[in-house]
Enzyme design. Structure first.
Site, PDB file in Angstrom:
ATOM      1  N   ASP A 102       5.069   3.171  -4.090  1.00 62.94           N
ATOM      2  CA  ASP A 102       5.278   1.821  -3.765  1.00 62.94           C
ATOM      3  C   ASP A 102       5.763   1.010  -4.800  1.00 62.94           C
ATOM      4  O   ASP A 102       5.412   1.269  -5.911  1.00 62.94           O
ATOM      5  CB  ASP A 102       4.349   1.265  -2.978  1.00 62.94           C
ATOM      6  CG  ASP A 102       3.849   1.902  -1.867  1.00 62.94           C
ATOM      7  OD1 ASP A 102       4.500   2.848  -1.356  1.00 62.94           O
ATOM      8  OD2 ASP A 102       2.607   1.749  -1.412  1.00 62.94           O
TER       9      ASP A 102
HETATM   10  N1  URA Z   1      -0.225   5.563  -1.044  1.00 62.34           N
HETATM   11  C1  URA Z   1       0.133   4.183  -1.005  1.00 62.34           C
HETATM   12  O1  URA Z   1      -0.378   3.546  -0.307  1.00 62.34           O
HETATM   13  N2  URA Z   1       1.146   3.909  -2.110  1.00 62.34           N
HETATM   14  C2  URA Z   1       1.693   4.696  -2.815  1.00 62.34           C
HETATM   15  O2  URA Z   1       2.607   4.307  -3.674  1.00 62.34           O
HETATM   16  C3  URA Z   1       1.137   6.004  -2.965  1.00 62.34           C
HETATM   17  C4  URA Z   1       0.097   6.529  -2.314  1.00 62.34           C
END
Ligand code: URA
Length: 232
Positions: A102
């Site tokens: 993310d």
């Molecule tokens: N889980 C999440 O919530 N975000 C990420 O970026 C990776 C795994």
């Protein structure tokens, strides 16, 4: 592959520009001899403007992704590709991220131009564990470890339960979570399902490969031993 195509495919310029660079003597071997368009000099001995050429196709990179960068090459705002040399965006075959993090997640992010390698890393058969460290808004309630490990946890709007995941409590608002799959926003959604909220998330390892020595925003090309660590 002819030298012009090889260098153009690494993103150094159009074929016309590379032909010009060869004519101008900017492409040499390590001894400083100017190379011609039909030269058969091995890749590792070729210099462009006195610098060794970028690696040939089949490359794997590890980046310590900082928060605030998106894993995309066309979105608005800061992109993980902004942290690599501009010419890397022009490589053929293209360099893609292996999975995504993310925008607000930091840590270990792999890139490759090798489709077979990419599929091997993300394939459920390889069972590559991914290790995350999460800081939480509220103290852990003590039940999360059993729920995450159960193999029965369901996330909203999903049809299959999550695979068992291992939780290590580091302190009351700080935990390490090892996943064996990669669903959308998985870590954040797992903690949200327990009534908590992830305030900071970073990925510290992919398999046994960690970020040792890489500061946020830095990246390196992996050698064969480092690539093998992903599967160990
Ligand atoms: N889980 C999440 O919530 N975000 C990420 O970026 C990776 C795994």
């Amino acid at each position: 592959m002819r030298l012009v195509k090889l260098i153009a495919n690494l993103g150094y310029g159009s074929r016309k520009e590379i032909q010009m660079a060869i004519r101008n003597g900017w492409v040499t071997d390590r001894q400083g001899n100017r190379l011609k368009a039909d030269s058969k000099t091995p890749h590792e001995d070729i210099l462009f403007d006195d610098e060794p050429l970028d690696p040939a196709p089949g490359v794997v990179l590890l980046m310590n992704k900082p928060e605030g960068y998106t894993c995309s090459n066309k979105d608005q705002g800061r992109l993980v590709y902004d942290l690599l040399p501009d010419r890397f965006r022009m490589r053929k075959p293209a360099l893609s991220t292996i999975g995504r993090l993310d925008k607000e997640t930091s840590g270990a992010l792999l890139f490759t131009d090798d489709g077979t390698f990419l599929h091997r890393v993300i394939s459920p058969k390889s069972e590559v564990p991914k290790v995350y460290e999460a800081r939480l808004d509220r103290p852990l309630n003590g039940d999360e470890g059993a729920l995450f490990a159960s193999g029965e946890m369901m996330l909203e709007s999903e049809e299959k339960p999550l695979k068992p995941a291992e939780l290590e409590v580091l302190d009351e608002t700080h935990a390490r979570l090892t996943l064996h799959e990669g669903r959308y926003h998985q870590v954040r959604r797992m903690f949200a399902a327990t009534g908590n909220h992830v305030t900071e998330l970073s990925r510290s390892r992919v398999g046994s490969l960690g970020l040792e020595g890489l500061a946020p925003g830095e990246w390196k090309i992996l050698d064969d031993d480092e690539k093998a660590l992903i599967f160990r």
